[in-house]
Scaffold this motif. Sequence first.
Motif, PDB file in Angstrom:
ATOM      1  N   VAL A 293     -28.491  45.570  10.342  1.00  0.00           N
ATOM      2  CA  VAL A 293     -28.072  46.580  11.317  1.00  0.00           C
ATOM      3  C   VAL A 293     -26.548  46.683  11.353  1.00  0.00           C
ATOM      4  O   VAL A 293     -25.973  47.779  11.306  1.00  0.00           O
ATOM      5  N   GLN A 294     -25.880  45.538  11.423  1.00  0.00           N
ATOM      6  CA  GLN A 294     -24.422  45.544  11.493  1.00  0.00           C
ATOM      7  C   GLN A 294     -23.805  46.096  10.214  1.00  0.00           C
ATOM      8  O   GLN A 294     -22.795  46.818  10.258  1.00  0.00           O
ATOM      9  N   GLN A 295     -24.409  45.789   9.077  1.00  0.00           N
ATOM     10  CA  GLN A 295     -23.923  46.331   7.811  1.00  0.00           C
ATOM     11  C   GLN A 295     -24.110  47.849   7.755  1.00  0.00           C
ATOM     12  O   GLN A 295     -23.243  48.583   7.248  1.00  0.00           O
ATOM     13  N   THR A 296     -25.237  48.323   8.280  1.00  0.00           N
ATOM     14  CA  THR A 296     -25.503  49.762   8.294  1.00  0.00           C
ATOM     15  C   THR A 296     -24.474  50.493   9.147  1.00  0.00           C
ATOM     16  O   THR A 296     -23.945  51.548   8.748  1.00  0.00           O
ATOM     17  N   VAL A 297     -24.167  49.961  10.313  1.00  0.00           N
ATOM     18  CA  VAL A 297     -23.160  50.575  11.187  1.00  0.00           C
ATOM     19  C   VAL A 297     -21.810  50.626  10.479  1.00  0.00           C
ATOM     20  O   VAL A 297     -21.113  51.655  10.507  1.00  0.00           O
ATOM     21  N   ALA A 298     -21.437  49.532   9.833  1.00  0.00           N
ATOM     22  CA  ALA A 298     -20.158  49.495   9.125  1.00  0.00           C
ATOM     23  C   ALA A 298     -20.107  50.551   8.021  1.00  0.00           C
ATOM     24  O   ALA A 298     -19.086  51.235   7.838  1.00  0.00           O
ATOM     25  N   LEU A 299     -21.204  50.710   7.273  1.00  0.00           N
ATOM     26  CA  LEU A 299     -21.241  51.692   6.201  1.00  0.00           C
ATOM     27  C   LEU A 299     -21.214  53.125   6.742  1.00  0.00           C
ATOM     28  O   LEU A 299     -20.572  54.001   6.161  1.00  0.00           O
ATOM     29  N   LEU A 300     -21.934  53.370   7.832  1.00  0.00           N
ATOM     30  CA  LEU A 300     -21.898  54.713   8.411  1.00  0.00           C
ATOM     31  C   LEU A 300     -20.488  55.081   8.854  1.00  0.00           C
ATOM     32  O   LEU A 300     -20.049  56.229   8.696  1.00  0.00           O
ATOM     33  N   ARG A 301     -19.779  54.120   9.400  1.00  0.00           N
ATOM     34  CA  ARG A 301     -18.407  54.383   9.839  1.00  0.00           C
ATOM     35  C   ARG A 301     -17.478  54.653   8.661  1.00  0.00           C
ATOM     36  O   ARG A 301     -16.593  55.512   8.736  1.00  0.00           O
ATOM     37  N   SER A 302     -17.688  53.918   7.575  1.00  0.00           N
ATOM     38  CA  SER A 302     -16.716  53.984   6.486  1.00  0.00           C
ATOM     39  C   SER A 302     -17.106  54.948   5.371  1.00  0.00           C
ATOM     40  O   SER A 302     -16.234  55.577   4.746  1.00  0.00           O
TER      41      SER A 302
END
Length: 400
Positions: A293-302
């Motif tokens: 989940v945390q990796q997905t959020v980071a990728l969506l942001r970047s």
Amino acid sequence: MESPTSAATNLGEEAAAGFRERFGHEPDGVWSAPGRVNLIGEHTDYNEGFVLPIAIDQRTWVAVGRRHDRLVRVASTSSSTSGDTVVEHGLDDIAHGSVDGWSAYPLGTAWGLLQAAGDTELGSVGGFDAYFTSDVPLGAGLSSSAAIECALATALVDLWRLPLDSDRVLRATVQAENIIVGAPTGILDQSASLFSRAGHALFIDCRDSSRESIPFPLTEAGLRLVVIDTRVKHAHADGGYGDRRAACEEAARVLGVAALRDVSPEALEEGRERLDEVIYRRARHIVTEDARVQQTVALLRSQGPRSIGELLLASHASMRDDFEISVPELDTAVETSMAAGAIGARMTGGGFGGSAIALVDAERVEELTEAIGVAFAKAGFEEPVTFVVTPAGGARRESR
């Protein structure tokens, strides 16, 4: 084809018309709340972890009118849930075991709100009549139950003028499902239905209920999110969901933490010998899913939504193999979606049936839909229902 706006208008009008027909007077207003798709973060909510749902453009609508006595009357257009009958219950008599079937969701919501408001409010409000319409598919893992709860909760807070902030309303709807319905769910579904923003995913920390809207620009990225409803019905009050929650709680107890949220992958491996093999695999899903989940959020942001496909696939594999909540229809939906060109796919929701999601280029939606229909027919499964969803806004008042 009818536009989403006109379909929504029709459902709102249908709720008001149904109210007048069943109850013989005008409603005080119409409210609505959406179903949800969970992009990633399955079963992490009750482990105090992280989730990333979106609200969808399929909604539940409710027309509500106040009463001067303490009677509650609820009805729905859906014959599969209500039998098209009016369920009556005393407002003061709602308790675990006193209601069942679909009416437990709205009746439990009323009970939860009064519990949250405290003794000073218990005798100061009257009963109500409520009539529901919806286009959220039932039993598809898209949180039709939370849509009922959140639409009515929003209405009753307005009509009863309850002094409740948003987090207390959230807790009231979750209590309704946990205590009155008897489903051991966390805060994911109701949070998505209450607090989502159009065009965004909702990043939720389930330990402190904090929320952050994360841009999810599907259209701008040339993508669509397809839901594949396998039509394998599931119910959170059934044993499989409760068994998974109990396994997670046992793992946390053995590892000496408040919840699996507090366990790192390294700590889980260090404690593996103290865990039964099944308990270990259940815990491994939660620990790795929180990280995804945390990796997905980071990728969506970047990088945006095109970057999250592999994480969706890894999530599905974990639910299939470690948490063991998938079924052959869900696996077929995911595998066929990927073969038809999807960027990523996974089952969504509590499992044991329900729906899968596929992230796919807009021009390949028809190809993917056809491939899934062929694959299901070849396997002898019931014909699935596929549709595109967009990130929608949360619960709101629609009309006065």
